[in-house]
Design an enzyme around this catalytic site. Structure first.
Site, PDB file in Angstrom:
ATOM      1  N   ASP A  57       3.635   5.322 -20.143  1.00  0.00           N
ATOM      2  CA  ASP A  57       3.978   6.135 -18.970  1.00  0.00           C
ATOM      3  C   ASP A  57       2.865   7.157 -18.767  1.00  0.00           C
ATOM      4  O   ASP A  57       2.375   7.736 -19.747  1.00  0.00           O
ATOM      5  CB  ASP A  57       5.327   6.838 -19.235  1.00  0.00           C
ATOM      6  N   SER A  83       4.279   6.746  -5.319  1.00  0.00           N
ATOM      7  CA  SER A  83       3.456   6.383  -4.163  1.00  0.00           C
ATOM      8  C   SER A  83       4.130   6.577  -2.807  1.00  0.00           C
ATOM      9  O   SER A  83       3.519   6.297  -1.782  1.00  0.00           O
ATOM     10  CB  SER A  83       3.014   4.922  -4.294  1.00  0.00           C
ATOM     11  N   SER A 124      -6.456   7.557  -1.922  1.00  0.00           N
ATOM     12  CA  SER A 124      -5.707   7.179  -0.719  1.00  0.00           C
ATOM     13  C   SER A 124      -6.252   7.815   0.551  1.00  0.00           C
ATOM     14  O   SER A 124      -6.694   8.976   0.546  1.00  0.00           O
ATOM     15  CB  SER A 124      -4.256   7.631  -0.916  1.00  0.00           C
ATOM     16  N   GLU A 126      -4.466   8.949   2.698  1.00  0.00           N
ATOM     17  CA  GLU A 126      -3.630  10.125   2.969  1.00  0.00           C
ATOM     18  C   GLU A 126      -4.389  11.419   2.683  1.00  0.00           C
ATOM     19  O   GLU A 126      -4.070  12.470   3.226  1.00  0.00           O
ATOM     20  CB  GLU A 126      -2.369  10.092   2.097  1.00  0.00           C
ATOM     21  N   TYR A 148       2.039  14.561  -1.889  1.00  0.00           N
ATOM     22  CA  TYR A 148       1.422  13.305  -2.351  1.00  0.00           C
ATOM     23  C   TYR A 148      -0.087  13.350  -2.123  1.00  0.00           C
ATOM     24  O   TYR A 148      -0.881  13.059  -3.024  1.00  0.00           O
ATOM     25  CB  TYR A 148       2.044  12.118  -1.597  1.00  0.00           C
ATOM     26  N   HIS A 178      -2.273  -0.631   2.969  1.00  0.00           N
ATOM     27  CA  HIS A 178      -2.333  -2.086   2.865  1.00  0.00           C
ATOM     28  C   HIS A 178      -0.961  -2.595   2.461  1.00  0.00           C
ATOM     29  O   HIS A 178      -0.269  -2.004   1.644  1.00  0.00           O
ATOM     30  CB  HIS A 178      -3.433  -2.534   1.907  1.00  0.00           C
ATOM     31  N   ARG A 183       5.354  -5.488  -0.439  1.00  0.00           N
ATOM     32  CA  ARG A 183       5.399  -4.051  -0.176  1.00  0.00           C
ATOM     33  C   ARG A 183       6.811  -3.534  -0.450  1.00  0.00           C
ATOM     34  O   ARG A 183       7.806  -4.209  -0.135  1.00  0.00           O
ATOM     35  CB  ARG A 183       5.028  -3.838   1.302  1.00  0.00           C
ATOM     36  N   PHE A 187       8.714   1.483   2.757  1.00  0.00           N
ATOM     37  CA  PHE A 187       7.521   1.760   3.561  1.00  0.00           C
ATOM     38  C   PHE A 187       7.729   1.163   4.953  1.00  0.00           C
ATOM     39  O   PHE A 187       8.419   0.152   5.113  1.00  0.00           O
ATOM     40  CB  PHE A 187       6.270   1.171   2.890  1.00  0.00           C
TER      41      PHE A 187
HETATM   42  P1  NAP Z   1       3.750   0.803  -5.762  1.00  0.00           P
HETATM   43  O1  NAP Z   1       4.132  -0.554  -5.303  1.00  0.00           O
HETATM   44  O2  NAP Z   1       4.665   1.931  -5.511  1.00  0.00           O
HETATM   45  O3  NAP Z   1       3.499   0.698  -7.362  1.00  0.00           O
HETATM   46  C1  NAP Z   1       3.373   1.849  -8.146  1.00  0.00           C
HETATM   47  C2  NAP Z   1       3.350   1.440  -9.605  1.00  0.00           C
HETATM   48  O4  NAP Z   1       3.232   2.631 -10.409  1.00  0.00           O
HETATM   49  C3  NAP Z   1       4.610   0.720 -10.089  1.00  0.00           C
HETATM   50  O5  NAP Z   1       4.243  -0.294 -10.987  1.00  0.00           O
HETATM   51  C4  NAP Z   1       5.365   1.822 -10.828  1.00  0.00           C
HETATM   52  O6  NAP Z   1       6.229   1.358 -11.834  1.00  0.00           O
HETATM   53  C5  NAP Z   1       4.196   2.568 -11.455  1.00  0.00           C
HETATM   54  N1  NAP Z   1       4.524   3.921 -11.902  1.00  0.00           N
HETATM   55  C6  NAP Z   1       5.125   4.906 -11.188  1.00  0.00           C
HETATM   56  N2  NAP Z   1       5.232   6.016 -11.930  1.00  0.00           N
HETATM   57  C7  NAP Z   1       4.688   5.734 -13.124  1.00  0.00           C
HETATM   58  C8  NAP Z   1       4.507   6.465 -14.321  1.00  0.00           C
HETATM   59  N3  NAP Z   1       4.935   7.738 -14.455  1.00  0.00           N
HETATM   60  N4  NAP Z   1       3.889   5.876 -15.372  1.00  0.00           N
HETATM   61  C9  NAP Z   1       3.475   4.606 -15.283  1.00  0.00           C
HETATM   62  N5  NAP Z   1       3.643   3.832 -14.181  1.00  0.00           N
HETATM   63  C10 NAP Z   1       4.236   4.411 -13.120  1.00  0.00           C
HETATM   64  O7  NAP Z   1       2.331   1.209  -5.181  1.00  0.00           O
HETATM   65  P2  NAP Z   1       1.161   0.288  -4.560  1.00  0.00           P
HETATM   66  O8  NAP Z   1       1.380   0.175  -3.101  1.00  0.00           O
HETATM   67  O9  NAP Z   1       0.997  -0.920  -5.386  1.00  0.00           O
HETATM   68  O10 NAP Z   1      -0.085   1.262  -4.731  1.00  0.00           O
HETATM   69  C11 NAP Z   1      -0.874   1.238  -5.915  1.00  0.00           C
HETATM   70  C12 NAP Z   1      -1.657   2.531  -6.014  1.00  0.00           C
HETATM   71  O11 NAP Z   1      -2.506   2.681  -4.889  1.00  0.00           O
HETATM   72  C13 NAP Z   1      -0.804   3.804  -6.047  1.00  0.00           C
HETATM   73  O12 NAP Z   1      -1.478   4.726  -6.878  1.00  0.00           O
HETATM   74  C14 NAP Z   1      -0.812   4.294  -4.611  1.00  0.00           C
HETATM   75  O13 NAP Z   1      -0.587   5.681  -4.563  1.00  0.00           O
HETATM   76  C15 NAP Z   1      -2.222   3.914  -4.216  1.00  0.00           C
HETATM   77  N6  NAP Z   1      -2.446   3.634  -2.795  1.00  0.00           N
HETATM   78  C16 NAP Z   1      -1.668   2.729  -2.151  1.00  0.00           C
HETATM   79  C17 NAP Z   1      -1.929   2.414  -0.823  1.00  0.00           C
HETATM   80  C18 NAP Z   1      -1.100   1.407  -0.082  1.00  0.00           C
HETATM   81  O14 NAP Z   1      -1.192   1.383   1.160  1.00  0.00           O
HETATM   82  N7  NAP Z   1      -0.340   0.546  -0.759  1.00  0.00           N
HETATM   83  C19 NAP Z   1      -3.003   3.024  -0.167  1.00  0.00           C
HETATM   84  C20 NAP Z   1      -3.797   3.934  -0.877  1.00  0.00           C
HETATM   85  C21 NAP Z   1      -3.516   4.217  -2.199  1.00  0.00           C
HETATM   86  P3  NAP Z   1       7.764   0.908 -11.518  1.00  0.00           P
HETATM   87  O15 NAP Z   1       7.666  -0.535 -11.081  1.00  0.00           O
HETATM   88  O16 NAP Z   1       8.419   1.102 -12.832  1.00  0.00           O
HETATM   89  O17 NAP Z   1       8.261   1.810 -10.434  1.00  0.00           O
HETATM   90  O1  G4F Z   2       4.664   3.282   5.510  1.00  0.00           O
HETATM   91  P1  G4F Z   2       4.571   4.742   5.261  1.00  0.00           P
HETATM   92  O2  G4F Z   2       5.666   5.354   4.471  1.00  0.00           O
HETATM   93  O3  G4F Z   2       3.141   4.973   4.613  1.00  0.00           O
HETATM   94  P2  G4F Z   2       2.226   6.270   4.423  1.00  0.00           P
HETATM   95  O4  G4F Z   2       3.005   7.513   4.481  1.00  0.00           O
HETATM   96  O5  G4F Z   2       1.080   6.127   5.356  1.00  0.00           O
HETATM   97  O6  G4F Z   2       1.736   6.102   2.914  1.00  0.00           O
HETATM   98  C1  G4F Z   2       1.311   4.834   2.408  1.00  0.00           C
HETATM   99  O7  G4F Z   2      -0.065   4.673   2.652  1.00  0.00           O
HETATM  100  C2  G4F Z   2      -0.905   5.621   1.975  1.00  0.00           C
HETATM  101  C3  G4F Z   2      -2.344   5.310   2.375  1.00  0.00           C
HETATM  102  O8  G4F Z   2      -2.680   6.083   3.501  1.00  0.00           O
HETATM  103  C4  G4F Z   2      -0.683   5.480   0.486  1.00  0.00           C
HETATM  104  F1  G4F Z   2      -1.505   6.327  -0.188  1.00  0.00           F
HETATM  105  C5  G4F Z   2       0.770   5.767   0.149  1.00  0.00           C
HETATM  106  O9  G4F Z   2       0.976   5.571  -1.244  1.00  0.00           O
HETATM  107  C6  G4F Z   2       1.635   4.783   0.917  1.00  0.00           C
HETATM  108  O10 G4F Z   2       1.366   3.495   0.437  1.00  0.00           O
HETATM  109  O11 G4F Z   2       4.497   5.533   6.651  1.00  0.00           O
HETATM  110  C7  G4F Z   2       3.527   5.240   7.634  1.00  0.00           C
HETATM  111  C8  G4F Z   2       3.850   6.019   8.922  1.00  0.00           C
HETATM  112  C9  G4F Z   2       4.092   7.521   8.703  1.00  0.00           C
HETATM  113  O12 G4F Z   2       3.407   8.254   9.676  1.00  0.00           O
HETATM  114  C10 G4F Z   2       5.587   7.697   8.913  1.00  0.00           C
HETATM  115  O13 G4F Z   2       5.962   8.965   9.449  1.00  0.00           O
HETATM  116  O14 G4F Z   2       5.062   5.502   9.465  1.00  0.00           O
HETATM  117  C11 G4F Z   2       5.856   6.590   9.909  1.00  0.00           C
HETATM  118  N1  G4F Z   2       7.271   6.189   9.909  1.00  0.00           N
HETATM  119  C12 G4F Z   2       8.051   6.165  11.020  1.00  0.00           C
HETATM  120  N2  G4F Z   2       9.302   5.796  10.693  1.00  0.00           N
HETATM  121  C13 G4F Z   2       8.010   5.835   8.853  1.00  0.00           C
HETATM  122  C14 G4F Z   2       9.294   5.586   9.343  1.00  0.00           C
HETATM  123  N3  G4F Z   2       7.702   5.703   7.536  1.00  0.00           N
HETATM  124  C15 G4F Z   2       8.682   5.276   6.688  1.00  0.00           C
HETATM  125  N4  G4F Z   2       8.388   5.112   5.393  1.00  0.00           N
HETATM  126  N5  G4F Z   2       9.963   5.048   7.134  1.00  0.00           N
HETATM  127  C16 G4F Z   2      10.331   5.199   8.464  1.00  0.00           C
HETATM  128  O15 G4F Z   2      11.481   4.985   8.823  1.00  0.00           O
END
Ligand code: NAP
Ligand code: G4F
Length: 323
Positions: A57, A83, A124, A126, A148, A178, A183, A187
């Site tokens: 962890d 995340s 990110s 973000e 975040y 992405h 996903r 999200f």
């Molecule tokens: P995700 O699906 O939420 O996966 C997060 C992973 O982190 C899961 O395996 C989770 O484990 C693990 N985790 C959470 N807390 C932990 C802890 N305290 N110790 C060890 N493991 C822990 O996220 P993702 O979309 O694959 O994203 C991967 C990374 O890229 C994250 O760091 C996210 O912030 C970053 N990121 C994502 C995006 C995007 O659009 N997807 C964009 C930019 C950056 P559990 O399965 O047990 O919950």
């Molecule tokens: O899908 P989201 O929750 O993604 P967000 O906040 O952009 O974050 C994701 O992308 C980041 C990279 O830029 C990662 F770092 C982060 O870990 C995560 O993967 O929301 C996208 C947009 C936001 O503006 C939110 O306000 O969608 C808008 N939204 C509108 N209605 C919603 C909703 N978001 C969520 N989750 N749920 C809604 O009902």
């Protein structure tokens, strides 16, 4: 000899795609899992017999030290994080512990166990938040809008600091949103594709969303983990923006997803003000020319193909869940 990789967050969306990619590259793949009362390994079901899982962890320093000593990886990919942006307002301290201090814990463990291990940090888009500059590249100033985003900026800078202080191979990928069929369901993209599938199959009537005007640069997770891998093979540790360069609104996403099931989104989507964030990010669009030039990376899956892939997968999922 086979290279050895350790992925934190292997059970997450990106961790599962990265594990598949590294296996295809003939790596010995190890991953960390958190202890939970019920194991959630669905995303890595396909590769479970070919990877090695270890309990650790980011909140627990010794677990990180021990795993590095045991596995002796060549490369560590730190994908673990809290995340989900809305949770970061509800649990800001926890988010900082995992996403910010957690990175330092892992870097310290690497520094003490073997400084030669390469390190990747999942940064990110973000972090750019409401920056006035568009499109965003590696030089764009940050203007974080959530706990975040603030935590990720810490993670990004501490990664650069360990590179500069100790000469370690520490790189950081600033990835724009992405998505994929894997996903998380909270999200916005997945919430929409799952709802479109459920509504089409008569299992849901309405879809409640927050800010429909928010614009994101959405790409496919499978394409993005390839960029992550390429960063770790680059001749020097660096920062790279990974993005498609095209932004769409949440409204555009709804329209396209509902069109995939021959429905008009306007008949089903309702705005729920409780889903509007305390501070949102209005418009993100990335400039990934550095990665395209130096890593020879480019995205393969278009916005439309991504949505079709997610809706088709959710239709199948909903049918399975129903049956
Ligand atoms: P995700 O699906 O939420 O996966 C997060 C992973 O982190 C899961 O395996 C989770 O484990 C693990 N985790 C959470 N807390 C932990 C802890 N305290 N110790 C060890 N493991 C822990 O996220 P993702 O979309 O694959 O994203 C991967 C990374 O890229 C994250 O760091 C996210 O912030 C970053 N990121 C994502 C995006 C995007 O659009 N997807 C964009 C930019 C950056 P559990 O399965 O047990 O919950
Ligand atoms: O899908 P989201 O929750 O993604 P967000 O906040 O952009 O974050 C994701 O992308 C980041 C990279 O830029 C990662 F770092 C982060 O870990 C995560 O993967 O929301 C996208 C947009 C936001 O503006 C939110 O306000 O969608 C808008 N939204 C509108 N209605 C919603 C909703 N978001 C969520 N989750 N749920 C809604 O009902």
């Amino acid at each position: 000899m086979r290279k050895r990789a350790l992925i934190t967050g292997i059970t997450g969306q990106d961790g599962s795609y990265l594990a598949e990619l590294l296996l295809a590259e003939n790596y010995e793949v190890h991953g960390t899992v958190r202890r939970a009362s019920i194991e959630r390994l669905d995303r890595i079901e396909k590769v479970i017999g070919r990877i090695n899982l270890h309990q650790a962890d980011l909140l627990d320093q010794n677990s990180l030290m021990n795993i590095l000593k045991e596995v002796e990886p060549d490369e560590v990919y730190n994908l673990a994080a809290q995340s989900f942006v809305p949770t970061s307002w509800k649990q800001p301290i926890y988010t900082g512990e995992v996403n910010a201090i957690g990175v330092t814990r892992l870097l310290e463990a690497i520094r003490l166990v073997n400084k030669g291990i390469k390190f990747y940090q999942a940064s990110s888009s973000e972090m750019f938040g409401n920056t006035p500059y568009s499109p965003q590249n590696e030089e764009t100033p940050f203007y974080p809008r959530s706990p975040y985003a603030v935590s990720k900026i810490y993670g990004h800078y501490i990664t650069m600091n360990y590179r500069d202080s100790y000469g370690m191979f520490c790189c950081s990928g600033i990835l724009f949103n992405h998505e994929s069929p894997r996903r998380g369901e909270e999200f916005v993209t997945r919430k929409i594709t799952l709802a479109a599938a459920r509504i089409k199959l008569g299992l849901q009537e309405k879809l409640k969303l927050g800010n429909l005007d928010a614009k994101r640069d959405w790409g496919f997770a499978g394409d993005y983990v390839r960029a992550v891998y390429l960063m770790m093979q680059h001749n020097q540790p660096d920062v790279f923006v990974i993005a498609t360069g095209v932004a769409h609104s949440v409204r555009d996403f709804c329209k396209a997803a509902f069109e995939c099931v021959d429905l008009n989104w306007e008949n089903y989507v309702e705005v729920d003000s409780s889903l509007i964030r305390p501070a949102d990010v209005n418009h993100l669009v990335g400039d990934s020319s550095k990665a395209r030039k130096l890593l020879k990376w480019k995205p393969e899956v278009s916005f439309e193909q991504l949505i079709e892939m997610m809706v088709a997968s959710d239709i199948e999922l909903v049918k399975r869940r129903k049956g």
